[in-house]
Design a protein around this motif. Structure first.
Motif, PDB file in Angstrom:
ATOM      1  N   LYS A 172      55.488 -35.225  -7.529  1.00  0.00           N
ATOM      2  CA  LYS A 172      55.657 -34.626  -8.855  1.00  0.00           C
ATOM      3  C   LYS A 172      57.145 -34.703  -9.150  1.00  0.00           C
ATOM      4  O   LYS A 172      57.945 -34.011  -8.530  1.00  0.00           O
ATOM      5  CB  LYS A 172      55.186 -33.176  -8.861  1.00  0.00           C
ATOM      6  CG  LYS A 172      53.713 -33.028  -9.048  1.00  0.00           C
ATOM      7  CD  LYS A 172      53.376 -31.610  -9.458  1.00  0.00           C
ATOM      8  CE  LYS A 172      51.998 -31.571 -10.035  1.00  0.00           C
ATOM      9  NZ  LYS A 172      51.664 -30.246 -10.536  1.00  0.00           N
ATOM     10  N   ASP A 226      55.481 -25.708 -14.568  1.00  0.00           N
ATOM     11  CA  ASP A 226      55.163 -26.983 -13.937  1.00  0.00           C
ATOM     12  C   ASP A 226      54.079 -26.851 -12.874  1.00  0.00           C
ATOM     13  O   ASP A 226      53.602 -27.852 -12.352  1.00  0.00           O
ATOM     14  CB  ASP A 226      56.417 -27.621 -13.326  1.00  0.00           C
ATOM     15  CG  ASP A 226      57.382 -28.092 -14.405  1.00  0.00           C
ATOM     16  OD1 ASP A 226      56.934 -28.320 -15.549  1.00  0.00           O
ATOM     17  OD2 ASP A 226      58.571 -28.231 -14.108  1.00  0.00           O
ATOM     18  N   LEU A 277      57.091 -34.351 -14.775  1.00  0.00           N
ATOM     19  CA  LEU A 277      57.729 -33.098 -15.173  1.00  0.00           C
ATOM     20  C   LEU A 277      58.776 -33.262 -16.268  1.00  0.00           C
ATOM     21  O   LEU A 277      59.222 -32.274 -16.849  1.00  0.00           O
ATOM     22  CB  LEU A 277      58.406 -32.452 -13.955  1.00  0.00           C
ATOM     23  CG  LEU A 277      57.511 -32.228 -12.738  1.00  0.00           C
ATOM     24  CD1 LEU A 277      58.342 -31.762 -11.548  1.00  0.00           C
ATOM     25  CD2 LEU A 277      56.419 -31.237 -13.060  1.00  0.00           C
ATOM     26  N   TYR A 304      65.049 -32.440 -15.882  1.00  0.00           N
ATOM     27  CA  TYR A 304      65.458 -31.063 -15.614  1.00  0.00           C
ATOM     28  C   TYR A 304      66.922 -30.937 -16.023  1.00  0.00           C
ATOM     29  O   TYR A 304      67.634 -31.933 -16.167  1.00  0.00           O
ATOM     30  CB  TYR A 304      65.329 -30.736 -14.126  1.00  0.00           C
ATOM     31  CG  TYR A 304      64.011 -30.121 -13.722  1.00  0.00           C
ATOM     32  CD1 TYR A 304      62.792 -30.553 -14.239  1.00  0.00           C
ATOM     33  CD2 TYR A 304      63.980 -29.098 -12.797  1.00  0.00           C
ATOM     34  CE1 TYR A 304      61.598 -29.981 -13.844  1.00  0.00           C
ATOM     35  CE2 TYR A 304      62.774 -28.530 -12.395  1.00  0.00           C
ATOM     36  CZ  TYR A 304      61.592 -28.967 -12.923  1.00  0.00           C
ATOM     37  OH  TYR A 304      60.411 -28.403 -12.535  1.00  0.00           O
TER      38      TYR A 304
END
Length: 126
Positions: free
Chosen positions: A78, A6, A83, A86
């Protein structure tokens, strides 16, 4: 450890949890909408804590064992908009609601001390 691919620096990301497994989320005209996994309708989130406007993103449903998160400073954050989701196992800590509630109280005290001493409260020792 954040995902190395990332391109982030630092040890941790501190973000706000928006949705978990099975929840759906999207943003239109700067308003984030969420539908609980068992729910039938989307509802707008009350996000009086954010800075800036949230960029629109398409609807997505959070996958198994995943989380969707957004930063409070939306124009530069971000977060899951960039991204992706998660894994729940990536979470290493949680800020409890009471800590968020007293944020302005403790910040005000630190500014008060700094004003009169010229030093930050965190740099003072007993």
């Amino acid at each position: 450890d954040y995902r190395e691919e990332d391109g982030l620096s630092g040890d941790y990301l501190v973000k706000r949890l928006i949705a978990t497994e099975g929840d759906s989320v999207y943003c239109r005209d700067g308003v984030v909408y969420r539908k609980d996994a068992e729910g039938s309708e989307f509802y707008a989130l009350d996000e009086s804590y954010i800075t800036g406007e949230t960029s629109d993103f398409d609807q997505l449903t959070v996958g198994e064992d995943e989380i969707f998160f957004l930063g409070d400073n939306r124009p530069v954050s971000k977060d899951s908009r960039v991204l992706g989701c998660y894994l729940v196992s990536d979470v290493v800590g949680v800020v409890p609601p009471w800590a968020v509630a007293i944020k302005d109280i403790t910040g005000g005290w630190e500014r008060f001390i700094s004003f009169f001493t010229g030093r930050s409260a965190s740099s003072m020792t007993r």
